[in-house]
Design a protein around this motif. Structure first.
Motif, PDB file in Angstrom:
ATOM      1  N   VAL A 188     -17.694  53.728 -80.968  1.00 46.92           N
ATOM      2  CA  VAL A 188     -16.934  54.353 -81.335  1.00 46.92           C
ATOM      3  C   VAL A 188     -16.929  55.093 -82.780  1.00 46.92           C
ATOM      4  CG1 VAL A 188     -13.999  54.487 -81.501  1.00 46.92           C
ATOM      5  CG2 VAL A 188     -15.575  52.842 -80.048  1.00 46.92           C
ATOM      6  N   ARG A 189     -16.666  53.464 -83.538  1.00 46.36           N
ATOM      7  CA  ARG A 189     -17.468  54.198 -85.681  1.00 46.36           C
ATOM      8  C   ARG A 189     -18.110  54.002 -85.772  1.00 46.36           C
ATOM      9  NH1 ARG A 189     -11.009  52.896 -87.278  1.00 46.36           N
ATOM     10  NH2 ARG A 189      -9.712  54.142 -85.993  1.00 46.36           N
ATOM     11  N   PRO A 190     -19.459  54.321 -86.577  1.00 46.59           N
ATOM     12  CA  PRO A 190     -18.785  56.153 -86.973  1.00 46.59           C
ATOM     13  C   PRO A 190     -19.169  57.128 -85.891  1.00 46.59           C
ATOM     14  CG  PRO A 190     -20.402  55.497 -87.950  1.00 46.59           C
ATOM     15  CD  PRO A 190     -19.960  54.169 -87.892  1.00 46.59           C
ATOM     16  N   GLY A 191     -19.046  57.929 -86.109  1.00 47.65           N
ATOM     17  CA  GLY A 191     -18.716  59.359 -84.833  1.00 47.65           C
ATOM     18  C   GLY A 191     -20.642  60.118 -85.409  1.00 47.65           C
ATOM     19  N   SER A 192     -21.148  60.493 -84.505  1.00 47.38           N
ATOM     20  CA  SER A 192     -22.207  61.066 -84.360  1.00 47.38           C
ATOM     21  C   SER A 192     -22.969  61.383 -85.415  1.00 47.38           C
ATOM     22  CB  SER A 192     -22.461  61.770 -83.131  1.00 47.38           C
ATOM     23  OG  SER A 192     -21.992  61.327 -82.240  1.00 47.38           O
ATOM     24  N   HIS A 193     -23.821  60.276 -86.129  1.00 50.67           N
ATOM     25  CA  HIS A 193     -24.856  61.215 -86.943  1.00 50.67           C
ATOM     26  C   HIS A 193     -25.985  61.391 -86.920  1.00 50.67           C
ATOM     27  CE1 HIS A 193     -24.404  56.946 -87.619  1.00 50.67           C
ATOM     28  NE2 HIS A 193     -25.284  56.481 -88.127  1.00 50.67           N
ATOM     29  N   CYS A 194     -26.491  62.254 -87.863  1.00 49.48           N
ATOM     30  CA  CYS A 194     -28.350  62.098 -88.356  1.00 49.48           C
ATOM     31  C   CYS A 194     -28.710  61.006 -88.610  1.00 49.48           C
ATOM     32  CB  CYS A 194     -28.693  63.313 -89.320  1.00 49.48           C
ATOM     33  SG  CYS A 194     -30.249  63.931 -88.961  1.00 49.48           S
ATOM     34  N   ALA A 195     -30.068  60.667 -88.621  1.00 51.83           N
ATOM     35  CA  ALA A 195     -30.546  59.578 -89.108  1.00 51.83           C
ATOM     36  C   ALA A 195     -30.932  59.787 -90.845  1.00 51.83           C
ATOM     37  CB  ALA A 195     -32.412  59.541 -88.557  1.00 51.83           C
ATOM     38  N   CYS A 196     -30.323  61.347 -91.266  1.00 59.38           N
ATOM     39  CA  CYS A 196     -30.634  60.711 -92.736  1.00 59.38           C
ATOM     40  C   CYS A 196     -29.322  60.241 -92.647  1.00 59.38           C
ATOM     41  CB  CYS A 196     -30.432  62.066 -93.059  1.00 59.38           C
ATOM     42  SG  CYS A 196     -29.810  63.483 -92.523  1.00 59.38           S
ATOM     43  N   GLY A 197     -27.733  60.047 -92.209  1.00 57.27           N
ATOM     44  CA  GLY A 197     -26.733  59.451 -92.325  1.00 57.27           C
ATOM     45  C   GLY A 197     -25.397  60.386 -92.148  1.00 57.27           C
ATOM     46  N   LYS A 198     -26.059  61.635 -92.476  1.00 55.86           N
ATOM     47  CA  LYS A 198     -24.949  63.054 -92.526  1.00 55.86           C
ATOM     48  C   LYS A 198     -24.653  63.262 -90.973  1.00 55.86           C
ATOM     49  CE  LYS A 198     -27.521  66.122 -96.073  1.00 55.86           C
ATOM     50  NZ  LYS A 198     -27.901  66.679 -96.237  1.00 55.86           N
ATOM     51  N   PRO A 199     -23.079  63.396 -91.001  1.00 60.16           N
ATOM     52  CA  PRO A 199     -22.403  63.678 -89.585  1.00 60.16           C
ATOM     53  C   PRO A 199     -23.107  65.041 -88.923  1.00 60.16           C
ATOM     54  CG  PRO A 199     -20.410  63.059 -91.400  1.00 60.16           C
ATOM     55  CD  PRO A 199     -22.040  63.160 -91.934  1.00 60.16           C
TER      56      PRO A 199
END
Length: 303
Positions: A45-56
């Motif tokens: 559930v958390r965190p929301g979907s994010h890239c491998a680089c860490g950005k949402p």
């Protein structure tokens, strides 16, 4: 003009299948999250979907199937490649949801969609980690028994008294769970004794039991032998792959042990995806033909 829901779906017969497909694609997106995070012990559930680089990941880049196609398989934020398996899981889930909806009455179709979700998660996690998390195997069995009692038609049961139909369906589900898991457990024990090594994990035993809870003992048995047939095909493909790739990998492995590990990994095939595929083939396609055959064999054995 006033249109109620029934007349709307009557005038637009493609609407409900289209909605089911869209919902399936969205569920497939969530299954991708589960496939990645559950083995790592992370929250789905958390965190929301994010890239491998860490950005949402923005919502408009996270649209199932289309998001990957629009971005041509790369992340917008950093340009990193995004595996094509993400849209594949979404498309597969959507297609199987649609098949359930078109083949079965609504309540049984919903039960089938839940089974599909469990099996997809378990299969892809097994491919990645050679393990089947109990949340998907034991969860599949528990869900199968509960839904069998709530939706007796899942096992073809009907009675003017709902409680009678629910009891019969629940018992058939429990029978499928016990027989399915027992059959594959004995196969695993015999194979281990003959091969002098572990032939399959206990997760496979639990998975077949879960399939039996939804499909009955016939579905569990078919998933074992249908899965074994699919496994043989995969083994043949693996041998063909190794025949082409092994020489290159082994030459490089003298300088890089990781290459040797890569070859060894490609030489092993998880059985969970084969069992899941066998269970789905039975549930969606062949149960009408397989059940009479297995029932006849069962009658001959116990005559």
């Amino acid at each position: 003009m006033h249109l109620d829901n029934e007349s709307l779906f009557t005038l637009l017969p493609w609407l409900s299948p289209a909605l089911v497909f869209l919902v399936g694609a969205c569920i497939g997106s969530f299954l991708n999250v589960c496939i990645y995070r559950v083995p790592a012990g992370k929250s789905v559930v958390r965190p929301g979907s994010h890239c491998a680089c860490g950005k949402p990941i923005a919502w408009h880049d996270n649209i199932p199937i289309l998001g990957w196609l629009i971005l041509r398989g790369r992340a917008r934020c950093c340009g990193a490649r995004v595996s094509p398996r993400y849209p594949f899981v979404e498309l597969l889930t959507a297609a199987l949801f649609l098949a359930c909806w078109l083949l079965f009455p609504p309540l049984k179709a919903l039960c089938g969609m839940l089974m599909v979700s469990f099996l997809i998660c378990g299969a892809f996690i097994d491919i990645d980690h050679f393990e089947l998390p109990s949340v998907f195997t034991i969860g599949l069995g528990i869900a199968g028994i509960i839904l069998s009692c709530l939706v007796p038609s899942l096992h073809g049961q009907s009675h003017e008294i709902f409680a009678v139909a629910a009891l019969r369906s629940g018992l058939l589900s429990l029978q499928g769970l016990l027989i399915g898991s027992a059959v594959i457990l004995w196969i695993a024990l015999v194979a281990e004794a003959l091969l002098k090594k572990e032939a399959m994990g206990f997760g496979d035993v639990l998975l077949v039991g879960g399939i039996g809870a939804f499909c009955g003992w016939q579905g569990a048995v078919f998933s074992i032998f249908g899965g074994a047939f699919l496994g043989l095909l995969c083994v043949a493909l693996v041998f063909a792959w190794n025949a082409v790739a092994s020489k290159k990998i082994r030459v490089k492995s003298l300088e890089s042990p990781e290459k040797e590990d890569e070859l060894n990994r490609h030489s092993h095939i998880p059985f969970g995806p084969m069992l899941a595929a066998g269970g789905l083939v039975y549930f969606l396609l062949v149960h009408k033909w397989i059940d009479p055959v297995l029932s006849s064999i069962n009658a001959i054995i116990w005559k």
